[in-house]
Design a protein around this motif. Structure first.
Motif, PDB file in Angstrom:
ATOM      1  N   GLU A  80       0.822  -1.206   0.000  1.00  0.00           N
ATOM      2  CA  GLU A  80       0.000   0.000   0.000  1.00  0.00           C
ATOM      3  C   GLU A  80       0.860   1.262   0.000  1.00  0.00           C
ATOM      4  OE1 GLU A  80      -2.885  -0.022   3.168  1.00  0.00           O
ATOM      5  OE2 GLU A  80      -3.307  -2.153   2.855  1.00  0.00           O
ATOM      6  N   TYR A  81       2.099   1.137   0.486  1.00  0.00           N
ATOM      7  CA  TYR A  81       2.986   2.286   0.632  1.00  0.00           C
ATOM      8  C   TYR A  81       4.192   2.236  -0.307  1.00  0.00           C
ATOM      9  CZ  TYR A  81       0.404   2.451   5.039  1.00  0.00           C
ATOM     10  OH  TYR A  81      -0.591   2.476   5.970  1.00  0.00           O
ATOM     11  N   LEU A  82       4.716   1.031  -0.523  1.00  0.00           N
ATOM     12  CA  LEU A  82       5.953   0.855  -1.277  1.00  0.00           C
ATOM     13  C   LEU A  82       5.689  -0.034  -2.492  1.00  0.00           C
ATOM     14  CD1 LEU A  82       7.212   0.171   2.097  1.00  0.00           C
ATOM     15  CD2 LEU A  82       8.823   1.471   0.753  1.00  0.00           C
ATOM     16  N   PRO A  83       5.853   0.500  -3.704  1.00  0.00           N
ATOM     17  CA  PRO A  83       5.506  -0.260  -4.908  1.00  0.00           C
ATOM     18  C   PRO A  83       6.291  -1.561  -5.079  1.00  0.00           C
ATOM     19  CG  PRO A  83       6.609   1.794  -5.482  1.00  0.00           C
ATOM     20  CD  PRO A  83       6.353   1.834  -4.019  1.00  0.00           C
ATOM     21  N   GLN A  84       7.513  -1.609  -4.575  1.00  0.00           N
ATOM     22  CA  GLN A  84       8.314  -2.818  -4.755  1.00  0.00           C
ATOM     23  C   GLN A  84       7.743  -4.024  -3.998  1.00  0.00           C
ATOM     24  OE1 GLN A  84       9.248   0.048  -3.279  1.00  0.00           O
ATOM     25  NE2 GLN A  84      10.978  -0.220  -1.905  1.00  0.00           N
ATOM     26  N   PHE A  85       6.796  -3.792  -3.089  1.00  0.00           N
ATOM     27  CA  PHE A  85       6.157  -4.885  -2.352  1.00  0.00           C
ATOM     28  C   PHE A  85       4.757  -5.194  -2.891  1.00  0.00           C
ATOM     29  CE2 PHE A  85       9.325  -3.396   0.675  1.00  0.00           C
ATOM     30  CZ  PHE A  85       9.860  -4.585   1.106  1.00  0.00           C
ATOM     31  N   SER A  86       4.313  -4.459  -3.876  1.00  0.00           N
ATOM     32  CA  SER A  86       2.944  -4.628  -4.378  1.00  0.00           C
ATOM     33  C   SER A  86       2.878  -5.765  -5.392  1.00  0.00           C
ATOM     34  CB  SER A  86       2.452  -3.326  -5.018  1.00  0.00           C
ATOM     35  OG  SER A  86       3.103  -3.127  -6.254  1.00  0.00           O
ATOM     36  N   LYS A  87       1.660  -6.093  -5.775  1.00  0.00           N
ATOM     37  CA  LYS A  87       1.429  -7.136  -6.781  1.00  0.00           C
ATOM     38  C   LYS A  87       1.534  -6.572  -8.198  1.00  0.00           C
ATOM     39  CE  LYS A  87      -1.431 -10.211  -4.050  1.00  0.00           C
ATOM     40  NZ  LYS A  87      -2.688 -10.939  -3.963  1.00  0.00           N
ATOM     41  N   SER A  88       1.800  -5.285  -8.317  1.00  0.00           N
ATOM     42  CA  SER A  88       1.887  -4.644  -9.629  1.00  0.00           C
ATOM     43  C   SER A  88       3.159  -5.052 -10.355  1.00  0.00           C
ATOM     44  CB  SER A  88       1.858  -3.122  -9.473  1.00  0.00           C
ATOM     45  OG  SER A  88       3.096  -2.674  -8.954  1.00  0.00           O
ATOM     46  N   VAL A  89       3.301  -4.545 -11.548  1.00  0.00           N
ATOM     47  CA  VAL A  89       4.491  -4.806 -12.359  1.00  0.00           C
ATOM     48  C   VAL A  89       5.754  -4.358 -11.619  1.00  0.00           C
ATOM     49  CG1 VAL A  89       5.635  -4.254 -14.549  1.00  0.00           C
ATOM     50  CG2 VAL A  89       3.160  -4.569 -14.470  1.00  0.00           C
ATOM     51  N   ASN A  90       5.636  -3.326 -10.809  1.00  0.00           N
ATOM     52  CA  ASN A  90       6.781  -2.813 -10.062  1.00  0.00           C
ATOM     53  C   ASN A  90       7.080  -3.620  -8.810  1.00  0.00           C
ATOM     54  OD1 ASN A  90       7.053  -0.705 -11.891  1.00  0.00           O
ATOM     55  ND2 ASN A  90       5.617   0.570 -10.773  1.00  0.00           N
ATOM     56  N   GLY A  91       6.308  -4.643  -8.540  1.00  0.00           N
ATOM     57  CA  GLY A  91       6.493  -5.459  -7.344  1.00  0.00           C
ATOM     58  C   GLY A  91       7.682  -6.392  -7.465  1.00  0.00           C
ATOM     59  N   ALA A  92       8.859  -5.820  -7.389  1.00  0.00           N
ATOM     60  CA  ALA A  92      10.105  -6.566  -7.617  1.00  0.00           C
ATOM     61  C   ALA A  92      10.283  -7.729  -6.653  1.00  0.00           C
ATOM     62  CB  ALA A  92      11.292  -5.617  -7.510  1.00  0.00           C
ATOM     63  N   HIS A  93       9.799  -7.577  -5.422  1.00  0.00           N
ATOM     64  CA  HIS A  93      10.014  -8.636  -4.437  1.00  0.00           C
ATOM     65  C   HIS A  93       9.195  -9.879  -4.765  1.00  0.00           C
ATOM     66  CE1 HIS A  93      12.725  -6.304  -2.064  1.00  0.00           C
ATOM     67  NE2 HIS A  93      11.845  -5.328  -1.924  1.00  0.00           N
ATOM     68  N   LEU A  94       8.004  -9.709  -5.257  1.00  0.00           N
ATOM     69  CA  LEU A  94       7.207 -10.878  -5.649  1.00  0.00           C
ATOM     70  C   LEU A  94       7.828 -11.586  -6.851  1.00  0.00           C
ATOM     71  CD1 LEU A  94       3.532  -9.629  -5.185  1.00  0.00           C
ATOM     72  CD2 LEU A  94       4.706 -11.393  -3.879  1.00  0.00           C
ATOM     73  N   GLN A  95       8.376 -10.827  -7.786  1.00  0.00           N
ATOM     74  CA  GLN A  95       9.049 -11.437  -8.930  1.00  0.00           C
ATOM     75  C   GLN A  95      10.275 -12.220  -8.464  1.00  0.00           C
ATOM     76  OE1 GLN A  95       8.117 -11.787 -12.204  1.00  0.00           O
ATOM     77  NE2 GLN A  95       9.858 -13.181 -12.189  1.00  0.00           N
ATOM     78  N   SER A  96      11.011 -11.660  -7.526  1.00  0.00           N
ATOM     79  CA  SER A  96      12.171 -12.378  -6.982  1.00  0.00           C
ATOM     80  C   SER A  96      11.741 -13.682  -6.318  1.00  0.00           C
ATOM     81  CB  SER A  96      12.920 -11.512  -5.966  1.00  0.00           C
ATOM     82  OG  SER A  96      13.508 -10.401  -6.585  1.00  0.00           O
ATOM     83  N   LYS A 155       9.962   7.711   4.413  1.00  0.00           N
ATOM     84  CA  LYS A 155       9.557   8.464   3.229  1.00  0.00           C
ATOM     85  C   LYS A 155       8.107   8.188   2.844  1.00  0.00           C
ATOM     86  CE  LYS A 155      14.178   7.881   1.305  1.00  0.00           C
ATOM     87  NZ  LYS A 155      14.915   7.185   0.231  1.00  0.00           N
ATOM     88  N   TYR A 156       7.588   7.048   3.246  1.00  0.00           N
ATOM     89  CA  TYR A 156       6.285   6.590   2.751  1.00  0.00           C
ATOM     90  C   TYR A 156       5.242   6.323   3.832  1.00  0.00           C
ATOM     91  CZ  TYR A 156       9.311   5.568  -1.218  1.00  0.00           C
ATOM     92  OH  TYR A 156      10.217   5.660  -2.242  1.00  0.00           O
ATOM     93  N   MET A 157       5.690   6.124   5.070  1.00  0.00           N
ATOM     94  CA  MET A 157       4.792   5.643   6.109  1.00  0.00           C
ATOM     95  C   MET A 157       4.986   6.439   7.396  1.00  0.00           C
ATOM     96  SD  MET A 157       5.738   1.590   5.566  1.00  0.00           S
ATOM     97  CE  MET A 157       4.416   0.909   6.536  1.00  0.00           C
ATOM     98  N   THR A 158       4.037   6.252   8.294  1.00  0.00           N
ATOM     99  CA  THR A 158       4.208   6.767   9.647  1.00  0.00           C
ATOM    100  C   THR A 158       4.699   5.616  10.522  1.00  0.00           C
ATOM    101  OG1 THR A 158       1.980   6.196  10.407  1.00  0.00           O
ATOM    102  CG2 THR A 158       2.260   8.354   9.320  1.00  0.00           C
ATOM    103  N   LEU A 159       5.193   5.941  11.688  1.00  0.00           N
ATOM    104  CA  LEU A 159       5.629   4.907  12.617  1.00  0.00           C
ATOM    105  C   LEU A 159       4.440   4.040  13.044  1.00  0.00           C
ATOM    106  CD1 LEU A 159       7.986   3.636  14.056  1.00  0.00           C
ATOM    107  CD2 LEU A 159       7.758   5.343  15.867  1.00  0.00           C
TER     108      LEU A 159
END
Length: 167
Positions: A80-96, A155-159
Motif C-alpha cells: 500500500e505504501y511501497l511499490p516494490q512490495f505490491s502485486k503490480s508490475v513494479n512489485g520486484a520482491h514478488l518477482q524475486s 519516506k512513505y509511512m508513519t511509525l
C-alpha cells in the motif's frame, strides 16, 4: 528530541528490517552450508547423504514458509505504501520470490531423485543447481532488508503504519 529518544525511535523504525535481516542471514548461512557440504564433506560431520538431503529439504521448507508468510501478511500491507512490495508490475520482491522458487523446485527435484537413488548423487549437479539461484536469492534477501530500513520507510509511512505491520 534528545539523542536517546531519537535512538529509541530509530530502533522502532528499523524493527521490521532487523527482524527480516535475522531470518535472511539464517537462510544465507544455511544455503552456504549446503553449498560447502555438497562436495561430500557432510560425511565428515556424520550426516551421510540422507542427512545432507534433509538439510536441503529444510532450506526449501523454511524459505517457502517464509515467503508464503511475507506474501500473505506482510507484502499486502507494505504494498500500500511501497511499490516494490505490491502485486503490480513494479512489485520486484514478488518477482524475486517467483525466481527463487523456480530454483527451490529444481533443488527439491534433486533431493527426491537422490533420496530414491543415492548412488547417483552428484556434487557438481548439486552445486550447479544452487549456483542457479544463489544470486537472485542473496540479492533479494539483501534488497528486501534495505527497503525495510527506517530511513526508507519514513519516506512513505508513519511509525504507526510500521507498528501495525510488525505487531
Amino acid at each position: 528530541m534528545d539523542t536517546d529518544q531519537a535512538e529509541i525511535e530509530m530502533k522502532q523504525w528499523n524493527r521490521l528490517a532487523d527482524r527480516m535481516d535475522m531470518f535472511h542471514n539464517m537462510f544465507k548461512d544455511d544455503f552456504n552450508q549446503l553449498y560447502d557440504l555438497a562436495d561430500g564433506s557432510f560425511d565428515k560431520l556424520g550426516l551421510g547423504l540422507s542427512g545432507y538431503l534433509q538439510l536441503a529439504q529444510s532450506l526449501i521448507n523454511h524459505l517457502t514458509l517464509h515467503h508464503n508468510l511475507e506474501e500473505r501478511y506482510i507484502f499486502p500491507s507494505l504494498g500500500e505504501y511501497l511499490p516494490q512490495f505490491s502485486k503490480s508490475v513494479n512489485g520486484a520482491h514478488l518477482q524475486s520470490h517467483h525466481d527463487i522458487h523456480e530454483g527451490l523446485e529444481s533443488l527439491g527435484s534433486l533431493v527426491k531423485k537422490w533420496s530414491k537413488d543415492p548412488s547417483h548423487y552428484s556434487p557438481n549437479e548439486m552445486r550447479q543447481c544452487l549456483d542457479g539461484f544463489r544470486e537472485v536469492l542473496f540479492h533479494h534477501l539483501d534488497e528486501e532488508v534495505r527497503d525495510l530500513q527506517g530511513e526508507n520507510l519514513m519516506k512513505y509511512m508513519t511509525l504507526q503504519d510500521v507498528n501495525r505491520i510488525t505487531v
